[in-house]
Write an enzyme that holds these catalytic residues in place. Structure first.
Site, PDB file in Angstrom:
ATOM      1  N   GLU A 296      -7.238   4.335   7.889  1.00 20.64           N
ATOM      2  CA  GLU A 296      -6.959   5.848   7.385  1.00 20.64           C
ATOM      3  C   GLU A 296      -8.447   6.542   6.814  1.00 20.64           C
ATOM      4  O   GLU A 296      -8.443   7.486   7.132  1.00 20.64           O
ATOM      5  CB  GLU A 296      -5.836   6.108   6.641  1.00 20.64           C
ATOM      6  CG  GLU A 296      -4.285   5.656   7.471  1.00 20.64           C
ATOM      7  CD  GLU A 296      -3.234   5.280   6.641  1.00 20.64           C
ATOM      8  OE1 GLU A 296      -3.283   5.357   5.403  1.00 20.64           O
ATOM      9  OE2 GLU A 296      -2.308   4.775   7.517  1.00 20.64           O
TER      10      GLU A 296
ATOM     11  N   SER B   6       3.144  -2.664  10.273  1.00 23.65           N
ATOM     12  CA  SER B   6       4.769  -2.492  10.403  1.00 23.65           C
ATOM     13  C   SER B   6       5.565  -3.840   9.986  1.00 23.65           C
ATOM     14  O   SER B   6       6.190  -4.154  10.683  1.00 23.65           O
ATOM     15  CB  SER B   6       5.023  -2.182  11.861  1.00 23.65           C
ATOM     16  OG  SER B   6       4.512  -0.952  12.128  1.00 23.65           O
TER      17      SER B   6
ATOM     18  N   ASN C 187       0.904  -1.172  -0.075  1.00 25.08           N
ATOM     19  CA  ASN C 187       0.056  -0.007   0.107  1.00 25.08           C
ATOM     20  C   ASN C 187       0.873   1.280   0.173  1.00 25.08           C
ATOM     21  O   ASN C 187       1.450   1.531   0.999  1.00 25.08           O
ATOM     22  CB  ASN C 187      -1.062  -0.060   1.200  1.00 25.08           C
ATOM     23  CG  ASN C 187      -1.669   1.244   1.456  1.00 25.08           C
ATOM     24  OD1 ASN C 187      -1.869   1.980   0.615  1.00 25.08           O
ATOM     25  ND2 ASN C 187      -2.267   1.474   2.576  1.00 25.08           N
ATOM     26  N   TRP C 188       1.184   2.033  -1.316  1.00 28.14           N
ATOM     27  CA  TRP C 188       1.951   3.011  -1.280  1.00 28.14           C
ATOM     28  C   TRP C 188       1.403   4.331  -0.618  1.00 28.14           C
ATOM     29  O   TRP C 188       2.261   5.171  -0.489  1.00 28.14           O
ATOM     30  CB  TRP C 188       2.256   3.366  -2.834  1.00 28.14           C
ATOM     31  CG  TRP C 188       2.822   2.245  -3.435  1.00 28.14           C
ATOM     32  CD1 TRP C 188       3.233   1.069  -3.241  1.00 28.14           C
ATOM     33  CD2 TRP C 188       3.460   2.557  -4.851  1.00 28.14           C
ATOM     34  NE1 TRP C 188       3.879   0.653  -4.081  1.00 28.14           N
ATOM     35  CE2 TRP C 188       4.288   1.320  -5.188  1.00 28.14           C
ATOM     36  CE3 TRP C 188       3.626   3.640  -5.723  1.00 28.14           C
ATOM     37  CZ2 TRP C 188       4.851   1.125  -6.334  1.00 28.14           C
ATOM     38  CZ3 TRP C 188       4.195   3.238  -7.053  1.00 28.14           C
ATOM     39  CH2 TRP C 188       5.027   2.267  -7.083  1.00 28.14           C
ATOM     40  N   LYS C 189       0.086   4.096  -0.109  1.00 28.58           N
ATOM     41  CA  LYS C 189      -0.507   5.369   0.368  1.00 28.58           C
ATOM     42  C   LYS C 189      -0.322   6.553  -0.639  1.00 28.58           C
ATOM     43  O   LYS C 189      -0.349   6.422  -1.628  1.00 28.58           O
ATOM     44  CB  LYS C 189       0.073   5.456   1.888  1.00 28.58           C
ATOM     45  CG  LYS C 189      -0.082   4.484   2.594  1.00 28.58           C
ATOM     46  CD  LYS C 189      -0.091   4.613   4.003  1.00 28.58           C
ATOM     47  CE  LYS C 189       0.199   3.339   4.970  1.00 28.58           C
ATOM     48  NZ  LYS C 189       0.076   3.297   6.548  1.00 28.58           N
TER      49      LYS C 189
ATOM     50  N   HIS D 149      -9.613   0.788   4.703  1.00 29.91           N
ATOM     51  CA  HIS D 149      -8.343   1.053   5.444  1.00 29.91           C
ATOM     52  C   HIS D 149      -8.825   1.928   6.793  1.00 29.91           C
ATOM     53  O   HIS D 149      -9.436   3.027   6.468  1.00 29.91           O
ATOM     54  CB  HIS D 149      -7.523   1.747   4.354  1.00 29.91           C
ATOM     55  CG  HIS D 149      -5.943   1.690   5.210  1.00 29.91           C
ATOM     56  ND1 HIS D 149      -5.496   2.765   6.235  1.00 29.91           N
ATOM     57  CD2 HIS D 149      -5.015   0.753   4.751  1.00 29.91           C
ATOM     58  CE1 HIS D 149      -4.098   2.360   6.489  1.00 29.91           C
ATOM     59  NE2 HIS D 149      -3.822   1.171   5.636  1.00 29.91           N
TER      60      HIS D 149
ATOM     61  N   GLY E 186       2.189   1.941  10.663  1.00 26.71           N
ATOM     62  CA  GLY E 186       2.910   3.098  10.555  1.00 26.71           C
ATOM     63  C   GLY E 186       3.610   3.448  11.961  1.00 26.71           C
ATOM     64  O   GLY E 186       4.365   4.469  11.957  1.00 26.71           O
TER      65      GLY E 186
ATOM     66  N   GLU F  23      -5.506  -5.513  10.406  1.00 29.62           N
ATOM     67  CA  GLU F  23      -4.530  -4.420  10.589  1.00 29.62           C
ATOM     68  C   GLU F  23      -4.886  -3.619  11.838  1.00 29.62           C
ATOM     69  O   GLU F  23      -5.511  -2.717  11.876  1.00 29.62           O
ATOM     70  CB  GLU F  23      -4.787  -3.345   9.623  1.00 29.62           C
ATOM     71  CG  GLU F  23      -4.254  -3.873   8.041  1.00 29.62           C
ATOM     72  CD  GLU F  23      -3.609  -2.936   7.203  1.00 29.62           C
ATOM     73  OE1 GLU F  23      -2.556  -3.212   6.795  1.00 29.62           O
ATOM     74  OE2 GLU F  23      -4.421  -1.807   6.999  1.00 29.62           O
TER      75      GLU F  23
ATOM     76  N   GLY G 142       2.524  -1.221   4.358  1.00 29.30           N
ATOM     77  CA  GLY G 142       2.780   0.295   4.098  1.00 29.30           C
ATOM     78  C   GLY G 142       4.138   0.819   3.721  1.00 29.30           C
ATOM     79  O   GLY G 142       4.807   0.426   2.684  1.00 29.30           O
ATOM     80  N   GLY G 143       4.531   1.119   4.782  1.00 30.16           N
ATOM     81  CA  GLY G 143       6.060   1.877   4.659  1.00 30.16           C
ATOM     82  C   GLY G 143       6.809   1.129   3.803  1.00 30.16           C
ATOM     83  O   GLY G 143       7.901   1.519   2.879  1.00 30.16           O
TER      84      GLY G 143
HETATM   85  C1  PEP Z   1      -0.972  -0.208   5.966  1.00 31.83           C
HETATM   86  O1  PEP Z   1      -0.886   1.266   5.776  1.00 31.83           O
HETATM   87  O2  PEP Z   1      -2.055  -0.800   5.490  1.00 31.83           O
HETATM   88  C2  PEP Z   1       0.123  -0.618   6.812  1.00 31.83           C
HETATM   89  C3  PEP Z   1       0.196  -1.752   7.135  1.00 31.83           C
HETATM   90  O3  PEP Z   1       1.145   0.428   7.003  1.00 31.83           O
HETATM   91  P1  PEP Z   1       2.426  -0.224   7.641  1.00 31.83           P
HETATM   92  O4  PEP Z   1       3.290  -1.264   6.910  1.00 31.83           O
HETATM   93  O5  PEP Z   1       3.562   1.169   7.195  1.00 31.83           O
HETATM   94  O6  PEP Z   1       2.370  -0.186   9.031  1.00 31.83           O
END
Ligand code: PEP
Length: 248
Positions: A96, A212, A9-11, A94, A172, A166, A233-234
């Protein structure tokens, strides 16, 4: 036997030019038949990403859409637009989107139904806050999220849904759920799905963990019985993603 699915997920990251550079770095080593790999990019990057991914088996997704077909919905994109641009997956619900953009369970259910009726493959996110985790009521909360999201979703569409567990406190933050904590909830979600549908859907639906995930913890998480890969994500914006995809 469920095939693992690892989605990045590039956000709200990566311009069109940055998309070209990142895909050039990742595509060869992320193109594998062992797991399904999805790059979930900002919608403005889809056309470019599609071009850059030619010749690979990496799939594309977007991070959001609106459930109406077209019309006066300024700023939104439709399922048809996503498919026509060349993406096939979409993230729905998500945390967010739920927290910053106030998407509620009813809207998420409408999006899940629309994704399926349009031919998009949804990755449905669920997960609790730190407060609910500490209170111990996180399972009730997740059960409510799942039941509401799957209202009126047919058995065959349920089978084609990927669920991403999640926990918000792990997104994050660098604080990953332990593999046992993640497995406990993914197993619980599978049981809820079994009660809503049947044993076939229960044993075949894919459930990812997200929060994470990195090259150091992916293997332990993805080898758990009820965890079928990850939503990342990251770490999906770095070459580290190659090691997550090739976690074995
Ligand atoms: C996400 O945005 O779905 C996510 C899991 O982010 P991260 O891996 O950065 O925690």
């Amino acid at each position: 036997m469920r095939k693992k699915i690892v989605a990045g997920n590039w956000k709200m990251n990566m311009t069109v030019s940055e998309t070209k550079d990142l895909i050039a770095k990742l595509k060869d080593k992320c193109s594998t038949n062992d797991v399904d790999v999805v790059f979930v990019v900002p919608s403005i990057d889809v056309t470019t990403a599609k071009e850059c991914l030619k010749g690979t088996n990496i799939k594309l997704g977007t991070q959001n859409f609106y459930y109406e077909d077209k019309g006066a919905f300024t700023g939104e994109i439709s399922a048809k637009m996503i498919l026509d641009a060349g993406a096939e997956y979409v993230i729905i619900g998500h945390s967010e989107r739920r927290n910053i953009f106030k998407e509620d369970d009813a809207m998420i259910n409408k999006k899940l139904l629309k994704a399926h009726s349009s031919g998009l493959k949804p990755i449905l996110c669920c997960g609790e806050s730190l407060e609910l985790r500490e209170k111990g009521t996180y399972k009730d909360f997740i059960e409510k999220q799942i039941k509401s999201a799957f209202e009126n979703v047919s058995e065959s569409d349920a089978l084609n849904t990927v669920i991403a567990y999640e926990p918000i406190w792990a997104i994050g933050t660098g604080k990953t759920a332990t593999s046992d904590e993640a497995e406990e909830v993914c197993k619980f979600i599978r049981e809820i799905i079994g009660k809503l549908y049947n044993d076939n859907v229960k044993s075949n639906i894919r459930i990812q963990y997200g929060g994470s995930v990195n090259a150091g913890n992916a293997r332990e998480l993805f080898e758990k019985e009820d965890i079928d890969g990850g939503l990342v994500g990251g770490a999906s914006l770095k070459e580290e993603f190659i090691n997550i995809v090739n976690y074995k």
